[in-house]
Scaffold this active site. Structure first.
Site, PDB file in Angstrom:
ATOM      1  N   CYS A 102      88.205  -7.057  -1.667  1.00 21.14           N
ATOM      2  CA  CYS A 102      88.410  -8.208  -0.781  1.00 21.14           C
ATOM      3  C   CYS A 102      87.647  -8.064   0.532  1.00 21.14           C
ATOM      4  CB  CYS A 102      89.883  -8.388  -0.499  1.00 21.14           C
ATOM      5  SG  CYS A 102      90.622  -6.932   0.225  1.00 21.14           S
ATOM      6  N   GLU A 106      98.034 -11.723   1.424  1.00 19.80           N
ATOM      7  CA  GLU A 106      96.656 -11.234   1.597  1.00 19.80           C
ATOM      8  C   GLU A 106      95.823 -11.935   0.527  1.00 19.80           C
ATOM      9  OE1 GLU A 106      96.176  -9.550   4.186  1.00 19.80           O
ATOM     10  OE2 GLU A 106      98.226  -8.927   4.620  1.00 19.80           O
ATOM     11  N   LYS A 144     105.747  -6.665  -9.351  1.00 19.41           N
ATOM     12  CA  LYS A 144     105.086  -7.161 -10.566  1.00 19.41           C
ATOM     13  C   LYS A 144     103.653  -6.648 -10.546  1.00 19.41           C
ATOM     14  CE  LYS A 144     102.548 -10.563 -12.050  1.00 19.41           C
ATOM     15  NZ  LYS A 144     101.898  -9.913 -13.196  1.00 19.41           N
ATOM     16  N   GLU A 191      84.093 -17.331  -3.620  1.00 18.01           N
ATOM     17  CA  GLU A 191      84.287 -15.886  -3.708  1.00 18.01           C
ATOM     18  C   GLU A 191      83.893 -15.414  -5.107  1.00 18.01           C
ATOM     19  OE1 GLU A 191      88.412 -14.596  -3.834  1.00 18.01           O
ATOM     20  OE2 GLU A 191      87.901 -12.811  -2.694  1.00 18.01           O
TER      21      GLU A 191
HETATM   22  P1  NAD Z   1      95.466 -13.550  -8.864  1.00 20.74           P
HETATM   23  O1  NAD Z   1      95.838 -14.499  -7.806  1.00 20.74           O
HETATM   24  O2  NAD Z   1      94.900 -14.074 -10.122  1.00 20.74           O
HETATM   25  O3  NAD Z   1      96.706 -12.640  -9.311  1.00 20.74           O
HETATM   26  C1  NAD Z   1      97.425 -11.825  -8.387  1.00 20.74           C
HETATM   27  C2  NAD Z   1      98.805 -11.554  -8.942  1.00 20.74           C
HETATM   28  O4  NAD Z   1      99.541 -12.776  -8.987  1.00 20.74           O
HETATM   29  C3  NAD Z   1      98.831 -10.993 -10.360  1.00 20.74           C
HETATM   30  O5  NAD Z   1      99.848 -10.021 -10.467  1.00 20.74           O
HETATM   31  C4  NAD Z   1      99.166 -12.226 -11.183  1.00 20.74           C
HETATM   32  O6  NAD Z   1      99.758 -11.905 -12.430  1.00 20.74           O
HETATM   33  C5  NAD Z   1     100.131 -12.946 -10.264  1.00 20.74           C
HETATM   34  N1  NAD Z   1     100.300 -14.379 -10.512  1.00 20.74           N
HETATM   35  C6  NAD Z   1      99.472 -15.222 -11.183  1.00 20.74           C
HETATM   36  N2  NAD Z   1      99.979 -16.483 -11.179  1.00 20.74           N
HETATM   37  C7  NAD Z   1     101.141 -16.440 -10.487  1.00 20.74           C
HETATM   38  C8  NAD Z   1     102.106 -17.416 -10.104  1.00 20.74           C
HETATM   39  N3  NAD Z   1     101.988 -18.702 -10.441  1.00 20.74           N
HETATM   40  N4  NAD Z   1     103.166 -17.012  -9.369  1.00 20.74           N
HETATM   41  C9  NAD Z   1     103.298 -15.726  -8.998  1.00 20.74           C
HETATM   42  N5  NAD Z   1     102.421 -14.760  -9.322  1.00 20.74           N
HETATM   43  C10 NAD Z   1     101.349 -15.107 -10.056  1.00 20.74           C
HETATM   44  O7  NAD Z   1      94.485 -12.533  -8.114  1.00 20.74           O
HETATM   45  P2  NAD Z   1      93.631 -11.411  -8.791  1.00 20.74           P
HETATM   46  O8  NAD Z   1      92.593 -12.121  -9.609  1.00 20.74           O
HETATM   47  O9  NAD Z   1      94.542 -10.418  -9.415  1.00 20.74           O
HETATM   48  O10 NAD Z   1      92.930 -10.694  -7.539  1.00 20.74           O
HETATM   49  C11 NAD Z   1      91.717 -11.106  -7.001  1.00 20.74           C
HETATM   50  C12 NAD Z   1      91.968 -11.927  -5.757  1.00 20.74           C
HETATM   51  O11 NAD Z   1      92.745 -11.155  -4.850  1.00 20.74           O
HETATM   52  C13 NAD Z   1      90.702 -12.281  -5.007  1.00 20.74           C
HETATM   53  O12 NAD Z   1      90.779 -13.601  -4.568  1.00 20.74           O
HETATM   54  C14 NAD Z   1      90.718 -11.345  -3.798  1.00 20.74           C
HETATM   55  O13 NAD Z   1      90.061 -11.807  -2.658  1.00 20.74           O
HETATM   56  C15 NAD Z   1      92.175 -11.231  -3.551  1.00 20.74           C
HETATM   57  N6  NAD Z   1      92.454 -10.009  -2.812  1.00 20.74           N
HETATM   58  C16 NAD Z   1      92.721 -10.124  -1.477  1.00 20.74           C
HETATM   59  C17 NAD Z   1      92.958  -8.991  -0.720  1.00 20.74           C
HETATM   60  C18 NAD Z   1      93.266  -9.086   0.739  1.00 20.74           C
HETATM   61  O14 NAD Z   1      93.649  -8.085   1.326  1.00 20.74           O
HETATM   62  N7  NAD Z   1      93.134 -10.237   1.368  1.00 20.74           N
HETATM   63  C19 NAD Z   1      92.935  -7.738  -1.343  1.00 20.74           C
HETATM   64  C20 NAD Z   1      92.655  -7.665  -2.712  1.00 20.74           C
HETATM   65  C21 NAD Z   1      92.422  -8.816  -3.433  1.00 20.74           C
END
Ligand code: NAD
Length: 475
Positions: free
Chosen positions: A282, A248, A172, A378
């Site tokens: 991140c 992650e 997705k 964050e």
């Molecule tokens: P997000 O959690 O808003 O969304 C991530 C994904 O999850 C998207 O594809 C979204 O559509 C999907 N999603 C949303 N609600 C969902 C649900 N209820 N069930 C299943 N999937 C769902 O994150 P974001 O805003 O896209 O990314 C930023 C975040 O990602 C920050 O917190 C950042 O720290 C984290 N991040 C972490 C790493 C790491 O390696 N630890 C790397 C990159 C980003």
């Protein structure tokens, strides 16, 4: 406007409902692409396709699968320019960075093709007349849920190891930049030898498509990168069928700059990291603790760097920093700047947002304190939160005082003192006088709310296997 469909069972199809949604160009706010808005029925079709493809794909020898991975790497390199332009237009990435990201994605397939050969079981000593060993098996069907901040590289870092080991996948892409993911799959799906159903991609809202992918009974593992809040929802959705989850999640990474630090070297690494990809990294710096003796020098040099950056629409190839990914995220980051100023921070530079396009100027906030909201949470944007410190013990306590534990950055010329901090900092990665992440290094942590498991390197590869114990009595 681009009109794209999703890829299920080797065919490009609309959603079953016929629903569609659009994405925007964050540099202009204009509509960029129209993609299917799917629901649980589309996810079901994709999971069934992946399940059907699994026996054939997993039965191939490692050499045969690795050859397909190398073809995928070659296809990505061949189409890197088109893929990079998608990143430019739908994510706002400067072209040079976007092109580099695509080449990096190709490298991940090449690396996984080779590294998969290194996962070999070995004999386990057991009492006489018995042979015992461990066999690595692919886990089966994997749901990959991708974040918006680095859509191409985040897809590659998951898909490359999982596919090379014989798993089949449903992806997705992030809702706000789904077309990047669709283009990625369009490119790699042409690889000779990749069977229909081995890779599927379903677009739609996270709470609908992502939730269905996390709970589907035929899914064996969920690989997720995103916020800790969404991670918790996914863990809850995956719990009834006890799926393995590799997560992650969020971070608020402390940076410790000691009095003897080489400030120029430190800023060369961290200031770049702070503003590259508009701070949507991140592993980047979350909050800076700077010793009082070098605090003024740090602020002056950091300001000069921030003000030297060319901000704008990355379709202009001289631009170094693009917009935030969405209006929603722009507003969220501006909210953190506002709250820090209300709590007494001093604006050194930046702090303004644009109405046309989702830009925020590179921002430095000084006179911050550890307990300000902007230091505790964050921000995930081009905003540096700088805190002055005097006491070396207090700063370690402050660095560890977080709901996260993703990584920490330490800058000191005293390597021995820096090495002692490795055990004191409660984080999954410590960068001492550098920041480097290669394909060989594992990333991620199970510390606090920053995740579960590893991604990348041999440790990350092993996450996409199940280790079967075998015990044979031969006497
Ligand atoms: P997000 O959690 O808003 O969304 C991530 C994904 O999850 C998207 O594809 C979204 O559509 C999907 N999603 C949303 N609600 C969902 C649900 N209820 N069930 C299943 N999937 C769902 O994150 P974001 O805003 O896209 O990314 C930023 C975040 O990602 C920050 O917190 C950042 O720290 C984290 N991040 C972490 C790493 C790491 O390696 N630890 C790397 C990159 C980003």
């Amino acid at each position: 406007m681009l009109e794209m469909n999703q890829y299920i069972g080797g065919a490009w199809v609309p959603s079953i409902s016929g629903g569609r949604m659009t994405t925007q160009n964050p540099s202009t706010g204009e509509t960029f692409a129209s993609v299917p808005s799917s629901d649980a029925r589309d996810v079901d079709a994709a999971v069934i396709s992946a399940r059907k493809a699994f026996p054939g794909w997993s039965a191939l020898s490692q050499s045969e699968r690795s050859k397909v991975m190398l073809r995928i790497a070659a296809l990505i390199r061949e189409h890197a320019d088109e893929m990079a332009m998608m990143e430019v237009c739908e994510h706002g990435t400067p072209y040079g960075d976007a092109f580099g990201v695509c080449m990096g994605a190709a490298d991940k397939f090449e690396w996984s093709a080779n590294a998969a050969h290194r996962l070999t079981g070995s004999e386990i000593p057991v009492p006489g007349g018995t042979l015992s060993f461990v066999k690595y098996h692919p886990v089966g069907v994997i749901s990959f849920i991708i974040p918006w901040n680095l859509p191409t590289i985040m897809t590659a870092v998951k898909l490359a190891p999982a596919l090379s080991l014989g798993n089949t996948c449903v992806i997705k892409p992030p809702s706000v930049n789904s077309a990047i993911g669709l283009k990625f799959i369009e490119v790699i799906s042409k690889a000779e030898g990749l069977p229909p159903g081995a890779v599927n991609i379903v677009t739609g809202a996270g709470g609908v498509v992502g939730a269905a992918m996390a709970s589907h009974p035929e899914v064996d593992l969920v690989g997720f990168t995103g916020s800790s809040e969404t991670g918790k929802a996914i863990l809850a959705a995956a719990a009834p069928t006890v799926k393995k989850c590799v997560m992650e999640l969020g971070g608020n990474n402390p940076v410790l700059v000691y009095a003897d630090a080489d400030i120029d070297a430190c800023l060369k690494v961290l200031a770049w990291r702070q503003f590259n990809n508009s701070g949507q990294h991140c592993s980047g710096p979350g909050r800076y603790y700077v010793h009082e003796r070098v605090y003024d020098e740090f602020i002056v040099k950091f300001k000069a760097y921030a003000e030297s950056l060319k901000l704008g629409n990355p379709q202009d190839k001289s631009v170094q920093m693009g917009p935030m990914v969405s209006r929603e995220h722009q507003n969220k980051v501006m909210g953190y700047i506002g709250s820090a100023l209300e709590e007494g921070a001093r604006l050194i530079t930046g702090g303004s947002a644009s109405d046309d396009g989702f830009f925020i100027t590179p921002t430095i906030l000084a006179n911050c304190t550890h307990n300000m909201k902007a230091a505790r949470e964050e921000i995930f944007g081009p905003v540096a939160v700088v805190i002055k410190f005097t006491d070396a013990d207090d700063v370690i306590a402050a660095a560890n005082d977080s709901r996260y534990g993703l990584c920490a950055h330490v800058w000191t010329r005293n390597i021995g003192a820096g090495m002692k901090l490795i055990d004191k900092l409660h984080v999954g990665a410590v960068f001492l006088n550098c920041q480097m992440l290669t394909n060989e290094q594992p990333w991620g942590t199970s510390i606090r709310e920053s995740g579960i498991g590893k991604e990348g390197g041999i440790f990350g590869l092993a996450e996409f296997t199940d280790q079967k114990l075998v015990c044979v009595k031969y006497e």
